[in-house]
Design a protein around this motif. Structure first.
Motif, PDB file in Angstrom:
ATOM      1  N   ALA A  37       1.034  -1.149  -0.155  1.00  0.00           N
ATOM      2  CA  ALA A  37       0.175   0.135   0.009  1.00  0.00           C
ATOM      3  C   ALA A  37       0.680   1.163   0.099  1.00  0.00           C
ATOM      4  CB  ALA A  37      -0.929   0.016   1.394  1.00  0.00           C
ATOM      5  N   ALA A  38       2.195   1.202   0.493  1.00  0.00           N
ATOM      6  CA  ALA A  38       2.999   2.379   0.481  1.00  0.00           C
ATOM      7  C   ALA A  38       3.944   2.489  -0.827  1.00  0.00           C
ATOM      8  CB  ALA A  38       3.734   2.346   1.674  1.00  0.00           C
ATOM      9  N   ALA A  39       3.673   1.738  -1.966  1.00  0.00           N
ATOM     10  CA  ALA A  39       4.180   1.707  -3.170  1.00  0.00           C
ATOM     11  C   ALA A  39       3.523   2.871  -4.148  1.00  0.00           C
ATOM     12  CB  ALA A  39       4.168   0.305  -3.983  1.00  0.00           C
ATOM     13  N   SER A  40       4.332   3.596  -4.976  1.00  0.00           N
ATOM     14  CA  SER A  40       3.787   4.496  -5.891  1.00  0.00           C
ATOM     15  C   SER A  40       3.131   5.473  -5.290  1.00  0.00           C
ATOM     16  CB  SER A  40       2.735   3.762  -6.958  1.00  0.00           C
ATOM     17  OG  SER A  40       3.424   2.532  -7.560  1.00  0.00           O
ATOM     18  N   VAL A  41       3.518   6.128  -4.137  1.00  0.00           N
ATOM     19  CA  VAL A  41       3.192   7.106  -3.327  1.00  0.00           C
ATOM     20  C   VAL A  41       4.030   8.380  -3.816  1.00  0.00           C
ATOM     21  CG1 VAL A  41       3.016   8.245  -1.128  1.00  0.00           C
ATOM     22  CG2 VAL A  41       2.144   5.716  -1.451  1.00  0.00           C
ATOM     23  N   PRO A  42       3.432   9.503  -4.352  1.00  0.00           N
ATOM     24  CA  PRO A  42       4.294  10.622  -4.809  1.00  0.00           C
ATOM     25  C   PRO A  42       4.944  11.132  -3.567  1.00  0.00           C
ATOM     26  CG  PRO A  42       1.965  10.704  -5.762  1.00  0.00           C
ATOM     27  CD  PRO A  42       1.917   9.576  -4.604  1.00  0.00           C
ATOM     28  N   LEU A  43       5.910  11.489  -3.571  1.00  0.00           N
ATOM     29  CA  LEU A  43       6.614  12.218  -2.484  1.00  0.00           C
ATOM     30  C   LEU A  43       7.204  13.599  -2.618  1.00  0.00           C
ATOM     31  CD1 LEU A  43       8.735   8.939  -1.219  1.00  0.00           C
ATOM     32  CD2 LEU A  43       6.878   9.856  -0.476  1.00  0.00           C
ATOM     33  N   PRO A  44       7.326  14.475  -1.791  1.00  0.00           N
ATOM     34  CA  PRO A  44       7.724  15.922  -1.993  1.00  0.00           C
ATOM     35  C   PRO A  44       9.176  15.774  -2.261  1.00  0.00           C
ATOM     36  CG  PRO A  44       7.537  15.328   0.455  1.00  0.00           C
ATOM     37  CD  PRO A  44       7.000  14.185  -0.340  1.00  0.00           C
ATOM     38  N   PRO A  45       9.712  16.711  -3.280  1.00  0.00           N
ATOM     39  CA  PRO A  45      11.074  16.826  -3.386  1.00  0.00           C
ATOM     40  C   PRO A  45      11.916  17.077  -2.236  1.00  0.00           C
ATOM     41  CG  PRO A  45       9.849  18.542  -4.291  1.00  0.00           C
ATOM     42  CD  PRO A  45       8.794  17.741  -4.136  1.00  0.00           C
ATOM     43  N   GLU A  46      13.110  16.339  -2.205  1.00  0.00           N
ATOM     44  CA  GLU A  46      14.041  16.913  -1.141  1.00  0.00           C
ATOM     45  C   GLU A  46      14.751  17.762  -1.398  1.00  0.00           C
ATOM     46  OE1 GLU A  46      16.742  14.211   1.924  1.00  0.00           O
ATOM     47  OE2 GLU A  46      16.102  13.304   0.183  1.00  0.00           O
ATOM     48  N   ARG A  47      14.811  18.966  -0.558  1.00  0.00           N
ATOM     49  CA  ARG A  47      15.499  19.959  -0.741  1.00  0.00           C
ATOM     50  C   ARG A  47      17.005  19.888  -0.563  1.00  0.00           C
ATOM     51  NH1 ARG A  47      12.044  22.125   3.392  1.00  0.00           N
ATOM     52  NH2 ARG A  47      10.153  22.992   2.712  1.00  0.00           N
ATOM     53  N   SER A  48      17.765  20.373  -1.618  1.00  0.00           N
ATOM     54  CA  SER A  48      19.262  20.191  -1.545  1.00  0.00           C
ATOM     55  C   SER A  48      19.633  20.813  -0.454  1.00  0.00           C
ATOM     56  CB  SER A  48      19.872  20.652  -2.889  1.00  0.00           C
ATOM     57  OG  SER A  48      19.223  19.766  -4.129  1.00  0.00           O
ATOM     58  N   ALA A  49      20.500  20.379   0.402  1.00  0.00           N
ATOM     59  CA  ALA A  49      21.097  21.095   1.317  1.00  0.00           C
ATOM     60  C   ALA A  49      22.320  21.981   0.931  1.00  0.00           C
ATOM     61  CB  ALA A  49      21.991  20.082   2.408  1.00  0.00           C
ATOM     62  N   GLU A  50      22.211  23.305   1.427  1.00  0.00           N
ATOM     63  CA  GLU A  50      23.094  24.339   1.136  1.00  0.00           C
ATOM     64  C   GLU A  50      24.655  23.958   1.531  1.00  0.00           C
ATOM     65  OE1 GLU A  50      22.170  28.083   1.981  1.00  0.00           O
ATOM     66  OE2 GLU A  50      20.177  28.177   0.981  1.00  0.00           O
ATOM     67  N   THR A  51      25.629  23.925   0.754  1.00  0.00           N
ATOM     68  CA  THR A  51      26.922  23.578   1.158  1.00  0.00           C
ATOM     69  C   THR A  51      27.849  24.710   1.162  1.00  0.00           C
ATOM     70  OG1 THR A  51      27.616  23.010  -1.254  1.00  0.00           O
ATOM     71  CG2 THR A  51      26.735  21.314   0.004  1.00  0.00           C
ATOM     72  N   ARG A  52      28.594  24.701   2.239  1.00  0.00           N
ATOM     73  CA  ARG A  52      29.385  25.834   2.447  1.00  0.00           C
ATOM     74  C   ARG A  52      30.967  25.417   2.453  1.00  0.00           C
ATOM     75  NH1 ARG A  52      30.373  30.407   6.036  1.00  0.00           N
ATOM     76  NH2 ARG A  52      32.499  31.080   5.141  1.00  0.00           N
ATOM     77  N   ALA A  53      31.695  25.833   1.558  1.00  0.00           N
ATOM     78  CA  ALA A  53      32.946  25.686   1.387  1.00  0.00           C
ATOM     79  C   ALA A  53      33.918  26.554   1.849  1.00  0.00           C
ATOM     80  CB  ALA A  53      33.381  24.991  -0.113  1.00  0.00           C
ATOM     81  N   LEU A  54      34.727  26.219   2.845  1.00  0.00           N
ATOM     82  CA  LEU A  54      35.873  27.093   3.447  1.00  0.00           C
ATOM     83  C   LEU A  54      36.958  27.348   2.455  1.00  0.00           C
ATOM     84  CD1 LEU A  54      34.096  26.381   5.977  1.00  0.00           C
ATOM     85  CD2 LEU A  54      35.972  26.961   7.286  1.00  0.00           C
ATOM     86  N   THR A  55      37.485  28.584   2.710  1.00  0.00           N
ATOM     87  CA  THR A  55      38.767  28.540   1.908  1.00  0.00           C
ATOM     88  C   THR A  55      39.633  27.888   2.759  1.00  0.00           C
ATOM     89  OG1 THR A  55      39.062  30.869   2.913  1.00  0.00           O
ATOM     90  CG2 THR A  55      37.888  31.037   1.011  1.00  0.00           C
TER      91      THR A  55
END
Length: 373
Positions: free
Chosen positions: A148-166
């Motif tokens: 019953a949990a197959a083919s259930v539309p799911l909300p898109p996962e927000r891409s986590a913001e990445t921070r690259a230090l110098t």
């Protein structure tokens, strides 16, 4: 033999024997409904698709309690996250329901309920994944005919913001860190080790002569207890080159803070025991505050490492291997924006080719381009 009998006004009982030899029955208001039911039962038995109607009558909670201990394929940390999801999201909603009573429409509606309750899209996705896996096992165990949990539309996962230090920012954090953990910051920022890999690193994995570190195990903290096991994925097991400057800092750290035993942990508390997350987090917060970089996460040091590799000309394959990514495709998906500058180099090389071509060819190329545009 299947048969149907009248049990009273508008009451017909359909009786049949299952493949296990046990007799079962079901009551209908009309004889024709009972006959169709028996025909469907005989067809499912002939095809080997028959399911015991009682097998799906256990509750979702009862099935979860039987299913979770069978997940021996999961790493301890992953299993702990699954248990948390089941306990906090799945069981409050479905725990008292019979397995066979849950419908696909209800699961679809549940996704909206989770989001309306303030859960993030990532949490909603994990909750549905957990229920789906649970029902997959029930289908395999012949308790359910469909998931019953197959083919259930799911909300898109927000891409986590990445921070690259110098480079200078990594050094600033390291210089603000407690001396016992300064080398951990350097090794994460310039060697790309994950937090668990840092805390699971042992003296014997550091080859100071060749300038290499082998990542072979990771520290996992669950319920205040720290254990050591396999790295995150098979690709996480790796040997990576370490800059000479960083290796000298590691040698100083080994001489000051690490015992002579080859199995000695490289990073420990003062008593020599393993480092708990809370302890490291306290020193980390003080260090980023001192460096004027509040809000920076420990994991951001891995992004810093990858960005420095790419800036230094490392290929996608090299970045993927040394960072311990699951695949080069993951590296490109996560860090493709850092490779974008290569397009400028390609354009410059093409310009050089056009400039070297005879004038007539260049005019033809320009006319063709004008026609296309």
């Amino acid at each position: 033999m299947a048969h149907i009998e009248k049990r009273g006004p508008n009451r017909w009982r359909a009786r049949y024997r299952g493949p296990d030899g046990r007799e079962r029955s079901r009551t209908f208001a009309r004889k024709s409904d009972g006959e169709r039911f028996l025909a469907a039962v005989e067809t499912s038995k002939a095809r080997g698709e028959w399911l015991d109607p009682l097998s799906g009558s256990i509750t979702v909670r009862e099935w979860a309690e039987a299913w979770v201990p069978t997940r021996t394929d999961l790493r301890p940390a992953t299993l702990a996250r699954l248990v948390t999801t089941v306990e906090r999201q799945v069981l409050p909603k479905w725990g008292t329901r019979r397995l066979s009573s849950v419908t696909n429409g209800e699961v679809r509606a549940w996704v909206g309920e989770l989001l309306a309750a303030g859960y993030s899209p990532a949490t909603a996705r994990k909750a549905v994944f957990a229920l789906r896996q649970m029902f997959d096992a029930a289908v395999a165990d012949r308790r359910l005919s469909v998931n019953a949990a197959a083919s259930v539309p799911l909300p898109p996962e927000r891409s986590a913001e990445t921070r690259a230090l110098t480079r200078d920012e990594v050094l600033a954090v390291a210089d603000s860190m407690h001396p016992r953990y300064r080398a951990a910051v350097l090794l994460a920022g310039f060697g790309g080790l994950r937090y668990g890999e840092l805390m699971g690193l042992r003296r014997k994995r550091i080859d100071t002569l060749r300038g290499r570190i082998t990542v072979a195990e990771t520290a996992v903290e669950l319920g205040g207890s720290i254990t050591f096991g396999e790295p995150k994925t098979p690709k996480s097991k790796r040997t990576l080159p370490i800059p000479r400057t960083l290796m000298r800092a590691l040698e100083d750290h080994l001489a000051e803070f690490v015992g002579a035993d080859t199995d000695a942990l490289v990073f420990t508390v003062q008593s020599g025991g393993p480092v708990h997350r809370a302890t490291f987090a306290r020193h980390w917060r003080q260090a980023v505050r001192g460096a004027g970089l509040e809000g920076v996460r420990v994991h951001d040091l891995r992004h810093s490492y990858v960005s420095l590799l790419i800036a230094g000309g490392a290929s996608v394959k090299e970045v993927s291997t040394w960072a311990g990514h699951s695949s080069a495709a993951f590296t490109l998906d996560r860090y493709s924006h850092l490779f974008d500058t290569s397009g400028d180099e390609v354009a410059d090389r093409l310009d050089a080719l056009f400039e070297a071509a005879p004038t007539a060819e260049v005019r033809t190329l320009r006319r063709t381009a004008d026609g296309i545009s």
